[in-house]
Design a protein around this motif. Structure first.
Motif, PDB file in Angstrom:
ATOM      1  N   ALA A 175       0.824  -1.209   0.000  1.00 42.62           N
ATOM      2  CA  ALA A 175       0.000   0.000   0.000  1.00 42.62           C
ATOM      3  C   ALA A 175       0.859   1.259   0.000  1.00 42.62           C
ATOM      4  O   ALA A 175       0.535   2.250  -0.669  1.00 42.62           O
ATOM      5  CB  ALA A 175      -0.940  -0.007   1.209  1.00 42.62           C
ATOM      6  N   GLU A 188      -1.570   4.002  -1.683  1.00 38.78           N
ATOM      7  CA  GLU A 188      -2.978   3.741  -1.385  1.00 38.78           C
ATOM      8  C   GLU A 188      -3.484   4.537  -0.187  1.00 38.78           C
ATOM      9  O   GLU A 188      -4.689   4.619   0.033  1.00 38.78           O
ATOM     10  CB  GLU A 188      -3.193   2.243  -1.152  1.00 38.78           C
ATOM     11  CG  GLU A 188      -2.938   1.395  -2.395  1.00 38.78           C
ATOM     12  CD  GLU A 188      -2.980  -0.098  -2.120  1.00 38.78           C
ATOM     13  OE1 GLU A 188      -3.343  -0.486  -0.987  1.00 38.78           O
ATOM     14  OE2 GLU A 188      -2.639  -0.885  -3.035  1.00 38.78           O
ATOM     15  N   HIS A 236      -8.170   0.575   0.152  1.00 37.95           N
ATOM     16  CA  HIS A 236      -7.723  -0.794  -0.074  1.00 37.95           C
ATOM     17  C   HIS A 236      -8.280  -1.299  -1.402  1.00 37.95           C
ATOM     18  O   HIS A 236      -9.471  -1.116  -1.692  1.00 37.95           O
ATOM     19  CB  HIS A 236      -8.201  -1.692   1.071  1.00 37.95           C
ATOM     20  CG  HIS A 236      -7.581  -3.046   1.113  1.00 37.95           C
ATOM     21  ND1 HIS A 236      -7.962  -4.065   0.259  1.00 37.95           N
ATOM     22  CD2 HIS A 236      -6.604  -3.560   1.906  1.00 37.95           C
ATOM     23  CE1 HIS A 236      -7.259  -5.142   0.536  1.00 37.95           C
ATOM     24  NE2 HIS A 236      -6.421  -4.864   1.526  1.00 37.95           N
ATOM     25  N   PRO A 237      -7.456  -1.931  -2.241  1.00 37.65           N
ATOM     26  CA  PRO A 237      -7.919  -2.352  -3.572  1.00 37.65           C
ATOM     27  C   PRO A 237      -9.039  -3.381  -3.549  1.00 37.65           C
ATOM     28  O   PRO A 237      -9.840  -3.442  -4.484  1.00 37.65           O
ATOM     29  CB  PRO A 237      -6.653  -2.943  -4.217  1.00 37.65           C
ATOM     30  CG  PRO A 237      -5.753  -3.265  -3.072  1.00 37.65           C
ATOM     31  CD  PRO A 237      -6.042  -2.247  -2.024  1.00 37.65           C
TER      32      PRO A 237
END
Length: 269
Positions: free
Chosen positions: A11, A16, A43-44
């Protein structure tokens, strides 16, 4: 490396983490005088994550200093239009003992003080109590010598001997939102709030009220003489572009109001 640590490292690499800014309101004129910088994680897979779900582990795994470094850079880049117009704009950022025990992080904080003139560092009471650690004491001395002010976050929820307040460079006490929520109730917390404000005044400190959500709370805080308000009654935490727009809009409204009063005064003469 654990899966969670790997995700944190990834991240950081992919940027991110991002900033939101919750305005600090000057109680005397109800105008924005600063903002607290809040870290969030996009968060992806899991979407937006609250800091309580990742900050403790980031501190434990040793990632928090690098995350704060990114946060400071983003903060300066994003708030530069505000800082150019108003160098006195308060910018508060949360740090932990991890930062104070790391010489590189202390140097970086001092560096950003040169870019963000009214940078304020928020620490919790447990960090302040750890001030008997020689390294933390020295870090506080360096930060103070650089002109950086300290705020005690969530004040009243932990333990902080009064002698620490006298020994360390504290300028702000942030009364925890649980005390603000108790306003208008018979809860003991409502009396604790009065004690916090009284203590702050005796020590010539500035009180910040967190979690202000209702007009009744605003009225009570004004009666107590709390100098700075923060909470959803005024604004939610927002991206920098929205903060900049909101400040410009507020300035315009104040200007229009002043011009209206001038017109009314001229007509009545």
């Amino acid at each position: 490396m654990s899966d969670s640590a790997h995700l944190l490292k990834k991240a950081i690499k992919h940027g991110e983490f991002f900033n939101l800014y919750q305005p600090l309101i000057n109680a005397s004129d109800k105008q924005i005088m600063g903002a607290e910088v809040l870290m969030r994680w996009q968060h992806p897979a899991e979407g937006l994550k609250n800091p309580i779900t990742f900050i403790p582990e980031a501190e434990e795994k040793g990632f928090i200093n690098k995350m704060t470094s990114q946060q400071l850079k983003n903060c300066y880049d994003e708030l530069r239009p505000i800082l150019i117009q108003n160098p006195d704009f308060i910018v508060t950022i949360n740090i932990s003992s991890n930062h104070l025990l790391d010489a590189k992080s202390v140097r970086e904080l001092i560096h950003y003080k040169g870019l963000i003139p009214n940078l304020v560092l928020e620490v919790t009471e447990d960090v302040l109590v750890d001030g008997n650690d020689d390294r933390i004491q020295k870090a506080f001395i360096k930060l103070t010598a650089a002109g950086i002010d300290i705020a005690i976050d969530d004040f009243g929820t932990g333990y902080c001997g009064l002698h620490y307040l006298g020994q360390l460079p504290v300028k702000y006490l942030k009364a925890d939102k649980c005390f603000i929520a108790s306003i208008g109730t018979d809860s003991i917390n409502s009396h604790v709030l009065e004690m916090i404000v009284g203590l702050s005044k005796k020590l010539n400190l500035i009180t910040i009220a967190e979690g202000v959500e209702t007009p009744q709370q605003v009225a009570h805080l004004d009666i107590l003489g709390v100098e700075i308000h923060q909470g959803w009654h005024y604004n939610r935490a927002m991206p920098a572009n929205e903060l900049i727009h909101y400040i410009e809009l507020t300035k315009q409204q104040v200007t229009e109001s002043e011009e209206h009063l001038k017109v009314v005064g001229t007509v009545s003469e």
